[in-house]
Write a protein that holds these residues in place. Structure first.
Motif, PDB file in Angstrom:
ATOM      1  N   PHE A  27       0.832  -1.208   0.000  1.00  0.00           N
ATOM      2  CA  PHE A  27       0.000   0.000   0.000  1.00  0.00           C
ATOM      3  C   PHE A  27       0.865   1.256   0.000  1.00  0.00           C
ATOM      4  O   PHE A  27       0.599   2.205  -0.747  1.00  0.00           O
ATOM      5  CB  PHE A  27      -0.930  -0.014   1.215  1.00  0.00           C
ATOM      6  N   GLN A  28       1.923   1.246   0.809  1.00  0.00           N
ATOM      7  CA  GLN A  28       2.842   2.390   0.834  1.00  0.00           C
ATOM      8  C   GLN A  28       3.494   2.589  -0.528  1.00  0.00           C
ATOM      9  O   GLN A  28       3.684   3.719  -0.981  1.00  0.00           O
ATOM     10  CB  GLN A  28       3.920   2.169   1.898  1.00  0.00           C
ATOM     11  N   GLY A  34       3.019   6.472  -8.225  1.00  0.00           N
ATOM     12  CA  GLY A  34       1.681   6.663  -8.766  1.00  0.00           C
ATOM     13  C   GLY A  34       1.404   5.968 -10.081  1.00  0.00           C
ATOM     14  O   GLY A  34       0.247   5.828 -10.478  1.00  0.00           O
ATOM     15  N   TYR A  35       2.443   5.534 -10.805  1.00  0.00           N
ATOM     16  CA  TYR A  35       2.246   4.867 -12.082  1.00  0.00           C
ATOM     17  C   TYR A  35       1.884   3.386 -11.904  1.00  0.00           C
ATOM     18  O   TYR A  35       1.511   2.718 -12.864  1.00  0.00           O
ATOM     19  CB  TYR A  35       3.514   4.985 -12.938  1.00  0.00           C
ATOM     20  N   LEU A  36       2.009   2.864 -10.678  1.00  0.00           N
ATOM     21  CA  LEU A  36       1.661   1.469 -10.419  1.00  0.00           C
ATOM     22  C   LEU A  36       0.157   1.305 -10.293  1.00  0.00           C
ATOM     23  O   LEU A  36      -0.538   2.205  -9.827  1.00  0.00           O
ATOM     24  CB  LEU A  36       2.313   0.986  -9.121  1.00  0.00           C
ATOM     25  N   ASP A  75       4.615   3.651 -22.331  1.00  0.00           N
ATOM     26  CA  ASP A  75       3.691   4.535 -21.622  1.00  0.00           C
ATOM     27  C   ASP A  75       4.404   5.720 -20.963  1.00  0.00           C
ATOM     28  O   ASP A  75       3.757   6.568 -20.337  1.00  0.00           O
ATOM     29  CB  ASP A  75       2.928   3.752 -20.542  1.00  0.00           C
ATOM     30  N   GLY A  76       5.739   5.764 -21.081  1.00  0.00           N
ATOM     31  CA  GLY A  76       6.505   6.868 -20.520  1.00  0.00           C
ATOM     32  C   GLY A  76       6.757   6.743 -19.030  1.00  0.00           C
ATOM     33  O   GLY A  76       7.083   7.736 -18.363  1.00  0.00           O
ATOM     34  N   ASN A  77       6.639   5.535 -18.490  1.00  0.00           N
ATOM     35  CA  ASN A  77       6.868   5.307 -17.064  1.00  0.00           C
ATOM     36  C   ASN A  77       8.274   4.763 -16.827  1.00  0.00           C
ATOM     37  O   ASN A  77       8.911   4.250 -17.751  1.00  0.00           O
ATOM     38  CB  ASN A  77       5.829   4.317 -16.517  1.00  0.00           C
TER      39      ASN A  77
END
Length: 208
Positions: A27-28, A34-36, A75-77
């Motif tokens: 969760f952390q 944020g991309y996950l 996707d640019g991640n």
């Protein structure tokens, strides 16, 4: 896909990982990166996964290693990322810290990937995309290591002369090509990363 490589019987009280603790770490990580997506932290492989996520333990620290596939790159991640979970808050390792970690792991054991061969470059298209991205990232880091000596301007009348002097190609520090020694270093790091993460035997200066 989430792969727990940490031995849950580690003899350190703070790292005796129950399933609840592992879920809390996941969760952390989701909040930090944020991309996950949540489904990428499930234990089962999902066809839409862009990442394999490994939980590692080294020198008293808990670390996540995130290994992205070609779709993550498109996707640019980030395609490779390490996050230290040992502190109060997750901390993403910078490029040099990650390089040091992977190199240290490689020199300790050159033949065993830290991913237990759970990621690979068997797909030719993925291999081309991932190796090119790795090369681009390493080239950026190596160029960032360059330093341009700063010159003091002691009088206003010297400003123009200072600018003209600095604008000479040898002093710009904006070279697009790597020097021979920088190229050798990039090839060395590329070989280490491909072997230690993907179990791929890359020969420096070989044909791609």
């Amino acid at each position: 896909m989430f792969i727990n490589l940490v031995n849950t019987d580690i003899p350190f009280k703070e790292y005796q990982l129950s399933q609840d603790k592992i879920d809390a770490l996941k969760f952390q990580l989701l909040l930090s990166e944020g991309y996950l997506n949540a489904y990428e932290l499930q234990d089962e492989q999902d066809p839409f996964d862009c990442y394999n996520v490994f939980l590692l333990f080294l020198e008293g620290k808990l670390l996540f290693l995130l290994v992205g596939n070609a779709r993550a790159i498109e996707d640019g991640n980030p395609f490779l990322c390490m996050v230290d979970m040992s502190g109060e808050f997750p901390r993403q390792l910078d490029s040099e810290e990650m390089i040091d970690f992977i190199c240290d792991a490689y020199h300790l054991n050159q033949n065993t990937p830290i991913t237990c061969s759970l990621v690979s470059l068997d797909n030719e298209i993925d291999r081309i995309v991932i190796t090119q991205k790795l090369e681009d990232e390493l080239e950026y880091v190596i160029k960032a290591r360059r330093r341009t000596p700063k010159e003091e301007v002691k009088e206003e009348s010297a400003v123009l002369r200072h600018f003209e002097e600095y604008d000479k190609p040898a002093k710009r520090n904006v070279d697009y090509e790597l020097s021979a020694s920088e190229q050798t270093e990039m090839e060395r790091l590329k070989q280490i990363f491909l072997k230690k993460i993907y179990n791929f035997d890359y020969k420096p200066n070989s044909d791609k």
